[in-house]
Design a protein around this motif. Sequence first.
Motif, mmCIF file in Angstrom:
data_model
loop_
_atom_site.group_PDB
_atom_site.id
_atom_site.type_symbol
_atom_site.label_atom_id
_atom_site.label_comp_id
_atom_site.label_asym_id
_atom_site.label_seq_id
_atom_site.Cartn_x
_atom_site.Cartn_y
_atom_site.Cartn_z
ATOM 1 N N TYR A 91 0.825 -1.204 0.000
ATOM 2 C CA TYR A 91 0.000 0.000 0.000
ATOM 3 C C TYR A 91 0.866 1.264 0.000
ATOM 4 C CZ TYR A 91 -4.037 -2.968 0.770
ATOM 5 O OH TYR A 91 -5.022 -3.920 0.611
ATOM 6 N N ALA A 92 2.055 1.177 -0.576
ATOM 7 C CA ALA A 92 2.941 2.338 -0.719
ATOM 8 C C ALA A 92 2.914 2.805 -2.166
ATOM 9 C CB ALA A 92 4.370 1.979 -0.300
ATOM 10 N N THR A 93 2.792 4.086 -2.382
ATOM 11 C CA THR A 93 2.670 4.603 -3.731
ATOM 12 C C THR A 93 3.955 4.413 -4.528
ATOM 13 O OG1 THR A 93 2.015 6.527 -5.040
ATOM 14 C CG2 THR A 93 3.412 6.952 -3.133
ATOM 15 N N GLY A 94 3.796 4.086 -5.807
ATOM 16 C CA GLY A 94 4.938 3.943 -6.700
ATOM 17 C C GLY A 94 5.725 2.669 -6.530
ATOM 18 N N VAL A 95 5.245 1.740 -5.682
ATOM 19 C CA VAL A 95 5.974 0.504 -5.397
ATOM 20 C C VAL A 95 5.181 -0.675 -5.951
ATOM 21 C CG1 VAL A 95 6.997 -0.957 -3.630
ATOM 22 C CG2 VAL A 95 6.950 1.525 -3.315
ATOM 23 N N ARG A 96 5.821 -1.479 -6.800
ATOM 24 C CA ARG A 96 5.193 -2.679 -7.330
ATOM 25 C C ARG A 96 5.840 -3.900 -6.662
ATOM 26 N NH1 ARG A 96 4.385 -6.287 -12.182
ATOM 27 N NH2 ARG A 96 2.663 -7.506 -11.362
ATOM 28 N N THR A 97 5.066 -4.636 -5.885
ATOM 29 C CA THR A 97 5.591 -5.799 -5.172
ATOM 30 C C THR A 97 5.193 -7.081 -5.893
ATOM 31 O OG1 THR A 97 3.636 -5.961 -3.768
ATOM 32 C CG2 THR A 97 5.416 -4.545 -3.000
ATOM 33 N N ASP A 98 5.812 -8.179 -5.480
ATOM 34 C CA ASP A 98 5.494 -9.504 -6.032
ATOM 35 C C ASP A 98 5.524 -9.497 -7.552
ATOM 36 O OD1 ASP A 98 5.006 -10.319 -3.394
ATOM 37 O OD2 ASP A 98 2.922 -9.705 -3.517
ATOM 38 N N PHE A 110 9.693 -3.228 -7.526
ATOM 39 C CA PHE A 110 10.133 -2.040 -8.236
ATOM 40 C C PHE A 110 9.656 -0.775 -7.533
ATOM 41 C CE2 PHE A 110 9.527 -5.499 -11.236
ATOM 42 C CZ PHE A 110 10.706 -5.493 -11.961
ATOM 43 N N ILE A 111 10.500 0.249 -7.574
ATOM 44 C CA ILE A 111 10.121 1.611 -7.220
ATOM 45 C C ILE A 111 10.287 2.451 -8.476
ATOM 46 C CG2 ILE A 111 10.639 3.640 -5.814
ATOM 47 C CD1 ILE A 111 11.711 1.839 -3.665
ATOM 48 N N ARG A 112 9.208 3.086 -8.891
ATOM 49 C CA ARG A 112 9.201 3.880 -10.113
ATOM 50 C C ARG A 112 9.683 3.065 -11.315
ATOM 51 N NH1 ARG A 112 10.893 9.998 -7.926
ATOM 52 N NH2 ARG A 112 8.915 10.291 -6.804
ATOM 53 N N GLY A 113 9.267 1.802 -11.339
ATOM 54 C CA GLY A 113 9.571 0.949 -12.469
ATOM 55 C C GLY A 113 10.957 0.367 -12.486
ATOM 56 N N ILE A 114 11.723 0.515 -11.404
ATOM 57 C CA ILE A 114 13.106 0.033 -11.353
ATOM 58 C C ILE A 114 13.287 -0.819 -10.101
ATOM 59 C CG2 ILE A 114 15.539 0.702 -11.274
ATOM 60 C CD1 ILE A 114 14.762 3.319 -12.570
ATOM 61 N N GLU A 115 13.952 -1.961 -10.262
ATOM 62 C CA GLU A 115 14.206 -2.810 -9.101
ATOM 63 C C GLU A 115 15.056 -2.058 -8.094
ATOM 64 O OE1 GLU A 115 15.953 -7.235 -8.090
ATOM 65 O OE2 GLU A 115 15.029 -6.842 -10.041
ATOM 66 N N ALA A 116 14.607 -2.044 -6.857
ATOM 67 C CA ALA A 116 15.217 -1.211 -5.829
ATOM 68 C C ALA A 116 16.205 -1.998 -4.985
ATOM 69 C CB ALA A 116 14.136 -0.621 -4.929
ATOM 70 N N SER A 614 -0.432 5.687 -8.659
ATOM 71 C CA SER A 614 0.781 6.024 -9.400
ATOM 72 C C SER A 614 0.614 5.638 -10.863
ATOM 73 C CB SER A 614 2.010 5.317 -8.809
ATOM 74 O OG SER A 614 1.885 3.921 -8.899
ATOM 75 N N TYR A 615 1.206 6.459 -11.716
ATOM 76 C CA TYR A 615 1.247 6.204 -13.153
ATOM 77 C C TYR A 615 2.708 6.162 -13.567
ATOM 78 C CZ TYR A 615 1.174 7.173 -18.169
ATOM 79 O OH TYR A 615 1.387 7.117 -19.517
ATOM 80 N N THR A 616 3.109 5.099 -14.265
ATOM 81 C CA THR A 616 4.505 4.917 -14.666
ATOM 82 C C THR A 616 4.563 4.475 -16.118
ATOM 83 O OG1 THR A 616 5.055 4.210 -12.411
ATOM 84 C CG2 THR A 616 6.688 3.793 -14.121
ATOM 85 N N ARG A 617 5.299 5.227 -16.928
ATOM 86 C CA ARG A 617 5.521 4.844 -18.323
ATOM 87 C C ARG A 617 7.018 4.654 -18.523
ATOM 88 N NH1 ARG A 617 4.254 9.044 -23.041
ATOM 89 N NH2 ARG A 617 6.151 9.938 -22.127
ATOM 90 N N ALA A 618 7.432 3.408 -18.755
ATOM 91 C CA ALA A 618 8.853 3.072 -18.887
ATOM 92 C C ALA A 618 9.112 2.489 -20.270
ATOM 93 C CB ALA A 618 9.268 2.075 -17.804
ATOM 94 N N LYS A 619 10.040 3.086 -21.005
ATOM 95 C CA LYS A 619 10.348 2.668 -22.367
ATOM 96 C C LYS A 619 11.833 2.314 -22.491
ATOM 97 C CE LYS A 619 6.247 3.428 -24.226
ATOM 98 N NZ LYS A 619 5.448 2.343 -24.836
ATOM 99 N N ASP A 620 12.082 1.223 -23.229
ATOM 100 C CA ASP A 620 13.442 0.759 -23.493
ATOM 101 C C ASP A 620 13.899 1.363 -24.820
ATOM 102 O OD1 ASP A 620 15.807 -0.554 -24.002
ATOM 103 O OD2 ASP A 620 15.058 -2.525 -23.428
ATOM 104 N N ARG A 621 14.706 2.403 -24.741
ATOM 105 C CA ARG A 621 15.126 3.111 -25.954
ATOM 106 C C ARG A 621 16.031 2.265 -26.834
ATOM 107 N NH1 ARG A 621 16.517 9.351 -24.160
ATOM 108 N NH2 ARG A 621 14.439 9.900 -23.358
ATOM 109 N N ALA A 622 16.743 1.338 -26.227
ATOM 110 C CA ALA A 622 17.677 0.518 -27.008
ATOM 111 C C ALA A 622 16.945 -0.528 -27.850
ATOM 112 C CB ALA A 622 18.674 -0.166 -26.079
ATOM 113 N N ARG A 623 15.667 -0.769 -27.549
ATOM 114 C CA ARG A 623 14.916 -1.784 -28.290
ATOM 115 C C ARG A 623 13.643 -1.176 -28.874
ATOM 116 N NH1 ARG A 623 13.721 -7.028 -25.187
ATOM 117 N NH2 ARG A 623 12.890 -5.598 -23.617
ATOM 118 N N GLY A 624 13.802 -0.080 -29.549
ATOM 119 C CA GLY A 624 12.673 0.517 -30.256
ATOM 120 C C GLY A 624 11.583 1.062 -29.366
ATOM 121 N N ASN A 625 11.953 1.589 -28.186
ATOM 122 C CA ASN A 625 10.983 2.157 -27.247
ATOM 123 C C ASN A 625 9.919 1.148 -26.809
ATOM 124 O OD1 ASN A 625 12.011 4.776 -26.880
ATOM 125 N ND2 ASN A 625 11.083 5.471 -28.787
#
Length: 734
Positions: A91-98, A110-116, A614-625
């Motif tokens: 129940y913490a904002t911006g945190v994706r568990t499991d 993840f926190i903000r889409g990145i493994e913490a 929370s809303y998170t948009r994460a794009k991989d620029r090295a693989r065509g976004n």
Amino acid sequence: MITAMLKSRTLKALLLASTVIFAATAQAQDAKGDPFPADEPTAATTDDRAQDTGQPDDEIPLIQTPQSASVILVDRFDEMGALNLHDSLRYATGVRTDAYGLDARGDYGFIRGIEAPIYQDGLRRTFGYREGPRPELFTLSRIEILRGASAMLHGQGSVGGLLNIVTKRPEFETQGTLFASYGSFDRKELGFDLTGPLVTDQLAGRVIGVWRDSESQTDFATDRRWLLNASLTWQIGEDTSLTLLGQAQNDESGWVGQILPLAGTLRDAPNGRLSWSTQLGEPSTDRVDLDSQWIAANFSHQFSHVVEFRQNLRQEWFRSNQYLHYADVYTNPDDPFLDPADAYLNVWFPDYAARGQDRILNRFAFGELFRSSVFTSDSQLQFDFSTGALTHELLAGIDYVHHSSTMRSTGGYSGAAALDTNGLPVLSLAPSATPIDAYAPEFGNIIANPLIDDGRQVQTQLGAYLQSQTRAFDKVLLVLGIRRDRFEDNVASLGEIVHKATTGRAGLMVDLGGGVLPYVNYSESFLPINGRDASGNRYLPQHGRQYELGLKWRPDSSAMLTVAAFDLDDENRLLADPGNPLNAVQAGKISTQGIELEASKSLPGNFDIVATYSYTRAKDRARGNLQVESVPRHLASLWGTKYLSLNEEVGLQLGAGVRYVDESVSETLSGSGKVISPDYVLADALIAIDRGPWSLTVSATNLFDKKYYSTCLGRGDCFVGIRRTVNATLGFSF
């Protein structure tokens, strides 16, 4: 190499010696009296204070820091039925568990889409993809979530943020807690926590113990733990304190994190959906045994009201013994099942022709004996002074990490490399694992594989940092920081390589009155990564930068609202290998933007609520976004608790919550293409009764037993969600 060892040992000795020297200086100074009288003592730290979250003064309220941060206290663990670290973050904002479902190997989120990365008591605890044993919640007093890059103070932090878990410390008041619990999957657990003064009023001790024996939702897989934590605090003088801590932890688990194919889980298959409890490994041999011991020292001395010294040290030894079998869902993600006409299958399945189509999967085997020794330290000098209408907090420090590891590993594949004239595997090319019938598993077909020495890897990191916090007229806060890191990576077969990095931080916050505080910050990150990929190549350090704009509003003591928008870039992030689930590859550059909201309110009638989005948009620029896998765009949650007094002795607490996780996308340039993991909604509940020193708590997560997939990847694998878990705990406190 000998020179490097001498340098490492010399530095460790100097750091340890400095603690003794400062302790002796503190004793002498206390004896003769401080020539610079200290300020009056401050009030006790409250729930909204920042402690070990990258701020130089642990008496700074979170609302006054130009960065998004949260603190979860131990009471909230119990309220939400948390059984492990990531349960407490649901129940913490911006945190994706499991993110990868049920997995005993670590807390992957993840926190903000990145493994913490995980820190403990301000010192880094996790290195690379090996998490070490999962932290035990019963030993913790709180969890601190610091969002965004924090390389200025935490040179090994990611740009998304970090988790800092804080160990319980001795108290100078005698108290204790005993508990026994029983729950789903025959989970049995016992624990004790005892603390109080020892011998004199200057010494206090604490001892914590936990024992657990449990099955799991995966067939034939167990979950066992024992742990002993002890600590001692010596209040040397009014301004001097030394705390020594130590812990031994042993986890023995089966292979619970089964890797299931897309066909038969997310996608239909001729023989139907596979069960959530499906076991495709080898229960008699598969295991995840994690063992660690660590000792630590935390020292502080207030020389005067202007100067304070702090030093934290920890030495940890970690051992991982793992042996796993997992299904080959990667060779052909769209149709991983073998054709009964494959001649070599009759070696393992004499009745293979009668079993029918779309049942049998090839398997991989993997094993490792991993050993590591990690020494970490952080030494700080803090200066507090004023110049006219300006007040300053200047922090200077040096941190150091020495990480040494060795590994012996094995592995193989069940597919035959070649067949003889009779259709049998050529012995010299015989498989090193066996296939399995996914719908009617038969265990015991095990092939022994020799261990191969992968050599030693030694990594050292030395960082120096300087941060200034300046307040003007109690209305404006300016934070500026800079640090320099030197990172050495020495692999026996690859030689030594050195990385250097300079990172900075700048933040500005303005108090507009009425509890409204807008802020803006810029920060950079530098994260050395331990380990090597499946080809033996070492990982490069991870770099990031972030811009953040936010608002914190506290209209009164019962309400808090935070809003943050961020834009970050991240280079060399570890991502799942499309062809090997036990390997990670590094991405070129990830670009992420997002918004976070968190609101809490205490309402009349002892009713508390916490809401997040929370809303998170994460794009991989090295693989065509391509969208970064396992990162849903939308996360939302709502949790509420109600406290009732039934009479003078009995209290009742009711709690309920709902969590929403948006669909996540896995886009691959090969394999099965785009795979969408559906969104899901989960409910949790709590009921607790207190009577005097006794308490009974019953908690349920995934209350309605929703069957969902936490993540499914385009490379072919799917991770099932965690089933309904009910746990009842009887506690006694004194």
